[in-house]
Scaffold this motif. Structure first.
Motif, PDB file in Angstrom:
ATOM      1  N   TRP A  32       0.891  -1.001   0.152  1.00 10.29           N
ATOM      2  CA  TRP A  32       0.153   0.165   0.073  1.00 10.29           C
ATOM      3  C   TRP A  32       0.914   1.399  -0.126  1.00 10.29           C
ATOM      4  O   TRP A  32       1.841   1.474   0.723  1.00 10.29           O
ATOM      5  N   ASP A  79       1.110   0.245  -4.368  1.00 13.33           N
ATOM      6  CA  ASP A  79      -0.083   0.819  -5.036  1.00 13.33           C
ATOM      7  C   ASP A  79      -0.195   2.258  -4.651  1.00 13.33           C
ATOM      8  O   ASP A  79      -0.930   2.499  -3.407  1.00 13.33           O
ATOM      9  N   HIS A  80       0.116   3.113  -5.544  1.00 15.34           N
ATOM     10  CA  HIS A  80      -0.208   4.751  -5.537  1.00 15.34           C
ATOM     11  C   HIS A  80      -1.642   4.919  -4.812  1.00 15.34           C
ATOM     12  O   HIS A  80      -1.866   6.134  -4.506  1.00 15.34           O
ATOM     13  N   SER A  81      -2.741   4.239  -5.017  1.00  9.23           N
ATOM     14  CA  SER A  81      -4.104   4.687  -4.918  1.00  9.23           C
ATOM     15  C   SER A  81      -4.440   4.394  -3.534  1.00  9.23           C
ATOM     16  O   SER A  81      -5.311   5.017  -3.110  1.00  9.23           O
ATOM     17  N   ARG A  82      -3.547   3.653  -2.553  1.00  5.09           N
ATOM     18  CA  ARG A  82      -3.806   3.527  -1.211  1.00  5.09           C
ATOM     19  C   ARG A  82      -3.075   4.685  -0.414  1.00  5.09           C
ATOM     20  O   ARG A  82      -2.124   5.241  -0.935  1.00  5.09           O
TER      21      ARG A  82
END
Length: 313
Positions: free
Chosen positions: A208, A270-273
């Motif tokens: 994450w 995961d850069h969206s986390r």
């Protein structure tokens, strides 16, 4: 109010939360002192239940209390179980601190957390930066509960002259950590994930966030040694940070854990986390002036933690 140095010899010492990672480390360390160590299982005394706590304290009357009991977890747990984290931790602190006062405890140590500091506080985090800015939203309920405990300690010290003190450990890891797949802290989570990936022959592990946040990590047995040192040497209204005074990016840390576990695949992020707080490193000047420094290197500590994970599994 007792002054330092404080003599532990012959005292009855209660470690609240003895079956957790921190409490277990404290009991290991206190076994080397000439004290009468007392503990009680949560099945017998739920520290959230005031009547149970008050009854037990009146019967046992511990002279020294180290309050390590808490509902703890990583970023997912903190953000998901928000009501539980604020209620349980405020109840535990309120019940144990007041029971210690009512039964004439000679000394109490309350363990806080580095998440009490504002999200964007100046680095390294000084003890006097508490309540100077907004908290990290994902763990705000837990942080508020810990701040309430700190303020209780201050208030009882001010009003009653109680020798109650507060310490602020940094991110801890080691034997007895929680390896829950969703609710664990970053060290335990990475050890488990890399170990499972190695066994499965996975070619990639995704973590994450961006990997850019910086964190400081302290081996739990070092933390326990610092607590015993401070029980003996410190008495004052100020907080005392317990850390190593050095930090590392999550990306760098993940690669160290992967190497120790023996995972050889790729590590991606995961850069969206959420990342959480950008940086959390404690200023340990006060602790070092009191004569204590961490002894376990990060590499040695992770190796010990991984060994403990394997033996527990």
């Amino acid at each position: 109010m007792a002054a330092a140095p404080f003599e532990l010899k012959g005292k009855t010492v209660y470690v609240a939360g003895h079956d957790g990672m921190v409490g277990a480390a404290l009991t290991r360390r206190l076994a080397r002192e000439d004290v009468r160590l007392v503990t009680v299982d949560r099945s017998e005394v739920d520290l959230r239940d005031q009547s149970m706590v008050f009854r037990w304290f009146a019967q046992v009357r511990p002279q020294l209390i180290i309050l390590a009991a808490a509902k703890v977890g990583g970023i997912v747990a903190n953000n998901t179980l928000r009501a539980e984290y604020i209620y349980d931790n405020i109840a535990i602190a309120a019940n144990v601190i007041h029971a210690a006062h009512l039964n004439g405890a000679e000394k109490l140590m309350f363990l806080g957390s580095s998440c009490i500091y504002p999200k964007l506080a100046a680095q390294p985090l000084r003890e006097d930066s508490v309540l100077t800015g907004p908290l990290e939203p994902t763990n705000e309920p837990y942080a508020i509960a810990k701040i309430a405990g700190i303020k209780m300690v201050e208030a009882y010290r001010s009003q009653y002259g109680s020798d109650f003190i507060s310490v602020m450990p940094t991110n801890l890891y080691g034997p007895g950590d929680n390896y829950h797949p969703e609710y664990s802290h970053v060290v335990a989570a990475l050890i488990r994930r890399f170990h499972e990936a190695k066994l499965a022959g996975a070619t990639n592990v995704t973590i994450w966030g961006t990997g850019a946040p910086r964190r400081e990590f302290l081996y739990v047995d070092d933390m326990a040694d610092a607590c015993v040192h401070l029980m003996k040497t410190f008495s004052g209204p100020e907080l005392v940070n317990i850390g190593v005074g050095k930090d590392i990016t999550i990306a760098e840390f993940a690669r160290i854990v992967a190497a120790i576990v023996g995972y050889r695949g790729e590590v991606t992020f995961d850069h969206s986390r959420p990342d959480g707080t950008p940086r959390k490193m404690l200023d340990v000047t006060r602790l070092e002036k009191l004569g204590w420094r961490a002894q376990t290197s990060l590499k040695d500590g992770i190796e010990l933690a991984y060994r403990a994970y394997l033996s527990a599994g």
